[in-house]
Design an enzyme around this catalytic site. Structure first.
Site, PDB file in Angstrom:
ATOM      1  N   ASP A  57       0.833  -1.196   0.000  1.00 48.47           N
ATOM      2  CA  ASP A  57       0.000   0.000   0.000  1.00 48.47           C
ATOM      3  C   ASP A  57       0.869   1.247   0.000  1.00 48.47           C
ATOM      4  O   ASP A  57       2.016   1.221   0.490  1.00 48.47           O
ATOM      5  CB  ASP A  57      -0.899   0.021   1.236  1.00 48.47           C
ATOM      6  N   TYR A  85       6.617  -8.431   8.694  1.00 50.95           N
ATOM      7  CA  TYR A  85       6.229  -7.025   8.793  1.00 50.95           C
ATOM      8  C   TYR A  85       6.428  -6.516  10.211  1.00 50.95           C
ATOM      9  O   TYR A  85       6.250  -7.262  11.181  1.00 50.95           O
ATOM     10  CB  TYR A  85       4.738  -6.833   8.461  1.00 50.95           C
ATOM     11  N   ASP A  99      -7.047   1.150   7.902  1.00 53.31           N
ATOM     12  CA  ASP A  99      -5.763   1.799   8.167  1.00 53.31           C
ATOM     13  C   ASP A  99      -5.986   3.295   8.356  1.00 53.31           C
ATOM     14  O   ASP A  99      -7.123   3.786   8.302  1.00 53.31           O
ATOM     15  CB  ASP A  99      -4.741   1.512   7.062  1.00 53.31           C
ATOM     16  N   ARG A 204      -3.544  -5.319   7.713  1.00 53.54           N
ATOM     17  CA  ARG A 204      -4.588  -4.374   8.124  1.00 53.54           C
ATOM     18  C   ARG A 204      -5.829  -5.126   8.612  1.00 53.54           C
ATOM     19  O   ARG A 204      -6.538  -4.648   9.499  1.00 53.54           O
ATOM     20  CB  ARG A 204      -4.938  -3.431   6.976  1.00 53.54           C
TER      21      ARG A 204
END
Length: 326
Positions: A57, A85, A99, A204
């Site tokens: 993203d 992550y 988000d 997310r």
């Protein structure tokens, strides 16, 4: 007579020499789409044959693997690798996109969430789970991306699918006062986490589901991808570093095909005869190795990706992708 098109062509920078086939591991900056990075990669590599393995993203930063030339054929396999992550989840607010870039849809006081409750909720989201992707994901629904349908005002209902969250570790928990939250009324909690997930997992969505499990809502406020398969931040370069290197050396450096394959697949060293056979797409004797294997020639060249199979009572290795055709 000089035309406007001729003037534009004259003003354009000369095309760079074409980079050798291989991978480029980029440390994507925030605010850039993955497509933006591919566009810059095409200019630096001097070719349009550049693709990426796994969308990030715009808000996210970190590892984005680009393939140049024949290496684009490897990207399908890189996409399927697990990923690491680092993320920050804000508990106490839900958004339309799960988000920080989405609109606030609900908020609650998260100050009462204790560490024991947090750990239990995270444990329930660890391992093999069913996850409903975010409505703004890139999953196609009847041929159209889910995020495009959502932005057009359509109701998007995505089916849950199995994913694996092999690590979901809390690194830090911080209180956030009402003055720093989106609604300015309810205190929140920021939870820094490190996760390792299978391909197709949405971090997310983990933030959303964690907040829902705790009854206060949640969304992602920061995301940094630190590894894709065998490629981590240690081998990643910023776009500025890549541009400086290409300017200095005259051509963009890439991770050669054989070296790139070694970071993703188990390796089989070929004889010269086997390398020739594979280059023609022929099957060769198998070794019993599970999954996909990178077949490397005596000269150190990636010839093909092979998979072992049973045929006519014999173990054989069939080429599933030939990178060095005869």
């Amino acid at each position: 007579m000089t035309t406007a098109r001729t003037e534009r062509q004259r003003d354009q920078a000369p095309r760079r020499p074409t980079a050798p086939d291989g991978l480029v591991v980029v440390d994507k900056p925030g605010g850039w789409t993955s497509h933006d990075v591919v566009g810059r990669g095409r200019r630096l590599a001097g070719t349009r044959k550049v693709g990426h393995a796994g969308t990030l993203d715009p808000m996210a930063t970190g590892v984005l693997v680009l393939g140049v030339g024949r290496a684009t054929k490897l990207l399908t396999y890189v996409v399927g690798a697990d990923k690491d992550y680092d993320a920050t989840i804000r508990l106490g607010a839900s958004t339309t996109t799960d988000d920080a870039e989405g609109e606030l849809v609900a908020s609650a006081d998260a100050s009462g969430v204790g560490r024991a409750d947090l750990d239990r909720a995270i444990a329930d989201l660890t391992g093999e789970i069913l996850q409903v992707p975010s409505t703004v994901s890139a999953i196609k629904v009847d041929g159209k991306r889910a995020y495009a349908r959502a932005r057009a005002g359509e109701d998007v209902a995505l089916a849950a699918r199995p994913v694996v969250v092999s690590r979901f570790e809390v690194l830090d928990v911080r209180s956030v006062g009402p003055g720093e939250t989106p609604d300015g009324a309810h205190p929140a909690l920021d939870v820094d986490v490190a996760v390792t997930v299978s391909s197709g997992t949405y971090v997310r969505a983990l933030a959303r589901d964690l907040g829902a499990a705790l009854g206060v809502g949640g969304h992602l406020t920061a995301l940094r991808r630190t590894r894709v398969g065998g490629y981590g931040l240690g081998v990643a370069s910023t776009l500025e570093e890549l541009e400086a290197q290409a300017d200095r050396d005259g051509v963009l450096a890439t991770l050669p095909l054989a070296e790139a394959a070694r970071a993703t697949f188990p390796v089989r060293d070929l004889t010269a005869q086997e390398a020739t056979a594979l280059s023609y797409g022929q099957w060769i004797p198998g070794t019993g190795a599970p999954g996909t294997t990178a077949a490397i020639s005596p000269a150190g060249e990636l010839v093909a990706l092979v998979e072992d199979t049973r045929r006519g009572g014999a173990d054989l290795a069939k080429p599933v992708l030939v990178l060095a055709p005869a």
